[in-house]
Design a protein around this motif. Structure first.
Motif, mmCIF file in Angstrom:
data_model
loop_
_atom_site.group_PDB
_atom_site.id
_atom_site.type_symbol
_atom_site.label_atom_id
_atom_site.label_comp_id
_atom_site.label_asym_id
_atom_site.label_seq_id
_atom_site.Cartn_x
_atom_site.Cartn_y
_atom_site.Cartn_z
ATOM 1 N N GLY A 190 -19.357 47.623 38.517
ATOM 2 C CA GLY A 190 -18.541 48.273 39.545
ATOM 3 C C GLY A 190 -17.083 47.856 39.504
ATOM 4 N N GLY A 191 -16.757 46.858 38.694
ATOM 5 C CA GLY A 191 -15.364 46.452 38.515
ATOM 6 C C GLY A 191 -14.988 45.128 39.146
ATOM 7 N N GLY A 192 -15.773 44.641 40.125
ATOM 8 C CA GLY A 192 -15.428 43.395 40.798
ATOM 9 C C GLY A 192 -15.463 42.205 39.852
ATOM 10 N N GLN B 196 -17.162 40.264 35.146
ATOM 11 C CA GLN B 196 -16.760 41.535 35.749
ATOM 12 C C GLN B 196 -17.973 42.451 35.784
ATOM 13 O OE1 GLN B 196 -13.457 43.711 33.974
ATOM 14 N NE2 GLN B 196 -13.001 44.649 35.957
#
Lengths: 115, 120
Positions: A40-42, A37
């Motif tokens: 940026g969160g992706g 992860q």
């Protein structure tokens, strides 16, 4: 106690170091995933294992079914490897349709690689 | 070859409003999964859908939450009458799907970038 435990929770390394992240689980599984992860969160799926060992570039994942343990190794670490690494298991079920995607996640290991 | 697309990227709702989160799976994928990541917590499975069918909703809260994956169009996760505790990142993943058990177990998941829901 969580069904999936990761260690360490946080890890800081110098660029070039060899890194190991561990995952232990307490349930019978049909597969184990390692996910990355980004800040940026992706989320990116790195590996899916049911036995043995897999390698992709500088990443190596191993699993020992008898010991209910998996490791993710990063060789020659780089600052761009900085991310949270998540272990997730797919619990074994005779109802394969029901278990697919029903993953149990660890809380993640936050890796920071310094230049 | 677009990946899994989620929108919106960020969603702000006031308490009591409805939130609709959309997920378009990768081309050729017929299986969709929704996960929730609460602040400072790990990901949790919510629901697994195939086209027009809910296969496993064991992770869905019993009230206010629903999901669908219609024959045409994206999968929708719907949260009615949102509360502050619903604030979280919601991730969708997709896989190709197979009738063969071994292939299904061996399926790789592809994740979207997530929707960050903030409830004021």
């Amino acid at each position: 106690k969580n069904e999936v435990e990761q260690s360490p929770q946080n890890l800081t390394a110098q660029e070039g170091e060899f890194i190991t992240i561990n995952c232990s689980y307490s349930v019978g599984i049909s597969a184990l995933h390692w996910l990355q992860q980004h800040p940026g969160g992706g989320i990116v799926s790195l590996f899916m294992l049911s036995s043995g060992k897999k390698k992709h570039g500088r990443l190596i994942a191993t699993i020992n079914i008898q010991e209910k343990h998996s490791s993710l190794h990063i060789t020659a670490s780089h600052p761009r490897d900085s991310a949270v690494y998540i272990c997730a298991v797919r619990q074994y079920s005779v109802n394969y349709g029901g278990s697919q995607g029903n993953l149990i996640f660890g809380k993640g290991t936050k890796l920071s690689v310094k230049p | 070859n677009a990946g899994v697309m989620q929108n919106p990227r960020h969603l702000v709702r006031r308490r009591g409003q409805e939130a609709r989160l959309r997920c378009s799976p990768m081309k050729g994928h017929s299986h969709v999964y929704w996960y929730r990541q609460l602040p400072e917590e790990g990901l949790k499975f919510m629901v697994y859908l195939q086209k027009e069918n809910i296969i496993d909703e064991s992770g869905m809260p019993k009230e206010r939450f629903s999901a669908e994956f219609p024959k045409e169009g994206p999968s929708i996760l719907r949260i009615q009458q949102v509360v502050r505790g619903d604030s979280a990142a919601y991730f969708c993943a997709s896989s190709r799907g197979s009738r063969d058990r071994d292939l299904l177990i061996g399926e790789k998941l592809f994740f979207g970038s997530g929707t960050q829901l903030s409830v004021l």
